[in-house]
Design an enzyme around this catalytic site. Structure first.
Site, PDB file in Angstrom:
ATOM      1  N   SER A  35       0.801  -1.223   0.000  1.00 23.12           N
ATOM      2  CA  SER A  35       0.000   0.000   0.000  1.00 23.12           C
ATOM      3  C   SER A  35       0.839   1.282   0.000  1.00 23.12           C
ATOM      4  CB  SER A  35      -0.958   0.005   1.195  1.00 23.12           C
ATOM      5  OG  SER A  35      -1.852  -1.065   1.064  1.00 23.12           O
ATOM      6  N   LYS A  84      -7.997  -5.790  12.431  1.00 24.38           N
ATOM      7  CA  LYS A  84      -9.217  -5.392  11.716  1.00 24.38           C
ATOM      8  C   LYS A  84     -10.506  -5.506  12.533  1.00 24.38           C
ATOM      9  CE  LYS A  84      -8.188  -6.436   6.884  1.00 24.38           C
ATOM     10  NZ  LYS A  84      -8.699  -7.209   5.757  1.00 24.38           N
ATOM     11  N   ASP A 120     -12.869  -3.678   1.577  1.00 23.42           N
ATOM     12  CA  ASP A 120     -12.777  -4.978   0.892  1.00 23.42           C
ATOM     13  C   ASP A 120     -14.100  -5.299   0.197  1.00 23.42           C
ATOM     14  OD1 ASP A 120     -10.165  -5.610   1.484  1.00 23.42           O
ATOM     15  OD2 ASP A 120     -10.673  -6.665   3.350  1.00 23.42           O
ATOM     16  N   GLY A 141     -14.376 -20.631   1.851  1.00 24.49           N
ATOM     17  CA  GLY A 141     -13.705 -19.906   2.929  1.00 24.49           C
ATOM     18  C   GLY A 141     -14.663 -19.022   3.699  1.00 24.49           C
ATOM     19  N   TYR A 234      -3.628 -13.718  -4.898  1.00 21.83           N
ATOM     20  CA  TYR A 234      -3.065 -12.897  -5.974  1.00 21.83           C
ATOM     21  C   TYR A 234      -1.605 -13.215  -6.270  1.00 21.83           C
ATOM     22  CZ  TYR A 234      -1.928 -10.235  -1.773  1.00 21.83           C
ATOM     23  OH  TYR A 234      -1.499  -9.863  -0.522  1.00 21.83           O
ATOM     24  N   GLY A 255      -7.053 -12.022  -8.459  1.00 26.77           N
ATOM     25  CA  GLY A 255      -7.153 -11.490  -7.096  1.00 26.77           C
ATOM     26  C   GLY A 255      -6.555 -10.108  -6.894  1.00 26.77           C
TER      27      GLY A 255
HETATM   28  P1  NAP Z   1      -8.289 -16.065   7.137  1.00 26.60           P
HETATM   29  O1  NAP Z   1      -9.144 -15.098   7.860  1.00 26.60           O
HETATM   30  O2  NAP Z   1      -7.119 -16.667   7.829  1.00 26.60           O
HETATM   31  O3  NAP Z   1      -9.243 -17.237   6.596  1.00 26.60           O
HETATM   32  C1  NAP Z   1      -8.718 -18.303   5.855  1.00 26.60           C
HETATM   33  C2  NAP Z   1      -9.865 -19.160   5.321  1.00 26.60           C
HETATM   34  O4  NAP Z   1      -9.326 -20.150   4.459  1.00 26.60           O
HETATM   35  C3  NAP Z   1     -10.630 -19.899   6.419  1.00 26.60           C
HETATM   36  O5  NAP Z   1     -11.958 -20.024   6.018  1.00 26.60           O
HETATM   37  C4  NAP Z   1      -9.912 -21.252   6.439  1.00 26.60           C
HETATM   38  O6  NAP Z   1     -10.740 -22.310   6.896  1.00 26.60           O
HETATM   39  C5  NAP Z   1      -9.615 -21.456   4.969  1.00 26.60           C
HETATM   40  N1  NAP Z   1      -8.443 -22.323   4.776  1.00 26.60           N
HETATM   41  C6  NAP Z   1      -7.182 -22.087   5.175  1.00 26.60           C
HETATM   42  N2  NAP Z   1      -6.375 -23.085   4.795  1.00 26.60           N
HETATM   43  C7  NAP Z   1      -7.158 -23.982   4.142  1.00 26.60           C
HETATM   44  C8  NAP Z   1      -6.907 -25.234   3.518  1.00 26.60           C
HETATM   45  N3  NAP Z   1      -5.681 -25.767   3.491  1.00 26.60           N
HETATM   46  N4  NAP Z   1      -7.954 -25.890   2.949  1.00 26.60           N
HETATM   47  C9  NAP Z   1      -9.198 -25.357   2.981  1.00 26.60           C
HETATM   48  N5  NAP Z   1      -9.489 -24.180   3.567  1.00 26.60           N
HETATM   49  C10 NAP Z   1      -8.492 -23.484   4.139  1.00 26.60           C
HETATM   50  O7  NAP Z   1      -7.686 -15.408   5.813  1.00 26.60           O
HETATM   51  P2  NAP Z   1      -8.361 -14.296   4.883  1.00 26.60           P
HETATM   52  O8  NAP Z   1      -7.926 -12.955   5.325  1.00 26.60           O
HETATM   53  O9  NAP Z   1      -9.802 -14.582   4.787  1.00 26.60           O
HETATM   54  O10 NAP Z   1      -7.630 -14.561   3.489  1.00 26.60           O
HETATM   55  C11 NAP Z   1      -7.923 -15.689   2.693  1.00 26.60           C
HETATM   56  C12 NAP Z   1      -7.142 -15.600   1.367  1.00 26.60           C
HETATM   57  O11 NAP Z   1      -7.604 -14.475   0.632  1.00 26.60           O
HETATM   58  C13 NAP Z   1      -5.639 -15.373   1.556  1.00 26.60           C
HETATM   59  O12 NAP Z   1      -4.949 -16.086   0.577  1.00 26.60           O
HETATM   60  C14 NAP Z   1      -5.460 -13.898   1.344  1.00 26.60           C
HETATM   61  O13 NAP Z   1      -4.167 -13.566   0.853  1.00 26.60           O
HETATM   62  C15 NAP Z   1      -6.518 -13.619   0.295  1.00 26.60           C
HETATM   63  N6  NAP Z   1      -7.011 -12.238   0.345  1.00 26.60           N
HETATM   64  C16 NAP Z   1      -6.950 -11.526  -0.817  1.00 26.60           C
HETATM   65  C17 NAP Z   1      -7.440 -10.247  -0.841  1.00 26.60           C
HETATM   66  C18 NAP Z   1      -7.376  -9.473  -2.125  1.00 26.60           C
HETATM   67  O14 NAP Z   1      -7.538  -8.256  -2.086  1.00 26.60           O
HETATM   68  N7  NAP Z   1      -7.169 -10.122  -3.243  1.00 26.60           N
HETATM   69  C19 NAP Z   1      -8.002  -9.665   0.311  1.00 26.60           C
HETATM   70  C20 NAP Z   1      -8.057 -10.431   1.470  1.00 26.60           C
HETATM   71  C21 NAP Z   1      -7.546 -11.719   1.477  1.00 26.60           C
HETATM   72  P3  NAP Z   1     -10.911 -22.651   8.467  1.00 26.60           P
HETATM   73  O15 NAP Z   1     -12.004 -21.781   8.955  1.00 26.60           O
HETATM   74  O16 NAP Z   1     -11.236 -24.089   8.479  1.00 26.60           O
HETATM   75  O17 NAP Z   1      -9.570 -22.360   9.114  1.00 26.60           O
END
Ligand code: NAP
Length: 291
Positions: A35, A84, A120, A141, A234, A255
């Site tokens: 950022s 957050k 977001d 997720g 991403y 992403g």
């Molecule tokens: P988070 O709060 O830690 O949540 C992770 C989610 O993924 C949970 O639902 C978790 O399930 C699931 N998960 C993790 N490992 C897994 C696996 N091996 N198999 C199946 N499910 C799995 O993370 P987050 O902030 O939501 O971010 C999730 C992803 O989105 C990340 O890769 C992040 O970099 C990306 N993201 C991208 C943006 C963007 O702007 N493009 C913005 C935000 C996040 P459980 O509940 O079972 O643990």
């Protein structure tokens, strides 16, 4: 001298002085954040006297950091992991999105009143760029990103199936949004995914699966031209899910676009000006993919 010229140019474009407005990001850790470069390039491009900094704030110091925003007249902050959710309680007002998602990623200081937003949600909407009313979506997720995505979809009139590794968390999310529209929840496994995709128009991956090249079991055979597939991962730019979706003729959304649009919306909240998307996209792509 070459070095001196480079420095002069930098100072001219930044023009930091006693009237410079300060924005930034707090997180723990925060050093990986893209950022600062994205926003500083946008400020320089529009000739705005703002600077964007990054502060690593330990969880035990969050309250002090937020008091510092008021005390120092900092114009705005982005808030990232792990603050957050907790930061929401320290602010004066929350936008509807921030309230419903239960997380704030942008703060705007308006005359010492701290307003909390979740960009977001809007970042996802703009990245998807699609009218979703009446469409059927599957979201993988139920973490921080999943919450924002499901809220955006359901509040815009899509029906939504949330599949999560820990089924209980998907169910919690369903409870949270069920007043808004048609939401259901289940365990994330290949058979549930296949079934959900057989009737879906949109698939969003909001898990980290794909970051290390993982293939999501259950998608093969279920992807086709009728689907829009968005991966929040991403890095890499083209995950195995997106590659497969492209091969099957689906419309694909990468992403990094959500990262871009959530940042653009924060920029607009702080400055009241339209964000220079091309400049911001260029910085992001250079930092992420070296292009
Ligand atoms: P988070 O709060 O830690 O949540 C992770 C989610 O993924 C949970 O639902 C978790 O399930 C699931 N998960 C993790 N490992 C897994 C696996 N091996 N198999 C199946 N499910 C799995 O993370 P987050 O902030 O939501 O971010 C999730 C992803 O989105 C990340 O890769 C992040 O970099 C990306 N993201 C991208 C943006 C963007 O702007 N493009 C913005 C935000 C996040 P459980 O509940 O079972 O643990």
């Amino acid at each position: 001298m070459k070095m001196k010229r480079a420095m002069d140019t930098d100072l001219r474009t930044r023009s930091i002085d006693a009237t410079t407005k300060i924005v930034g990001v707090i997180g723990y850790p925060v050093a990986h954040s893209l950022s600062p470069q994205m926003h500083n390039s946008a400020f320089a491009h529009l000739g705005l006297n703002y600077v964007y900094l990054a502060w690593e704030v330990e969880p035990s110091k969050l309250e002090w950091a937020i008091e510092g925003v008021r005390g120092l007249g900092i114009v705005g902050l982005n808030v990232t992991i792990p603050h957050k959710e907790r930061v929401a309680r320290l602010l004066d007002e929350l936008s509807e999105e921030a309230e419903m998602v239960g997380a704030v990623n942008t703060i705007h200081n308006v005359d010492d009143k701290l307003l909390g937003y979740n960009t977001d949600v809007e970042g996802f909407r703009r990245a998807l760029g699609e009218e979703v009313r009446g469409k059927r979506a599957v979201v993988l997720g139920a973490g921080g990103a999943g919450k924002a995505v499901v809220y955006a979809l359901v509040s815009d009139g899509a029906s939504c199936i949330i599949l999560n590794r820990t089924e209980g968390k998907a169910k919690e999310l369903m409870q949270r949004y069920k007043e808004l529209g048609d939401v259901s929840a289940g365990e994330f496994n290949a058979s549930n995914l296949r079934k959900a995709l057989s009737e879906a128009d949109i698939l969003v991956n909001a898990t980290p699966l794909g970051m290390k090249g993982e293939v999501i079991e259950g998608v093969e055979g279920a992807l086709g031209e009728h689907l829009i597939v968005m991966d929040l991962v991403y890095n890499p730019r083209e995950t195995p899910l997106l590659r497969l979706a492209r091969e099957r003729g689906a419309r694909v959304v990468e992403g990094w676009k959500m990262l871009l649009y959530q940042g653009a919306f924060s920029f607009e909240i702080w400055t009241g000006k339209k964000a220079p998307l091309e400049v911001m996209a260029k910085v992001l792509q250079k930092k992420l993919y070296g292009i």
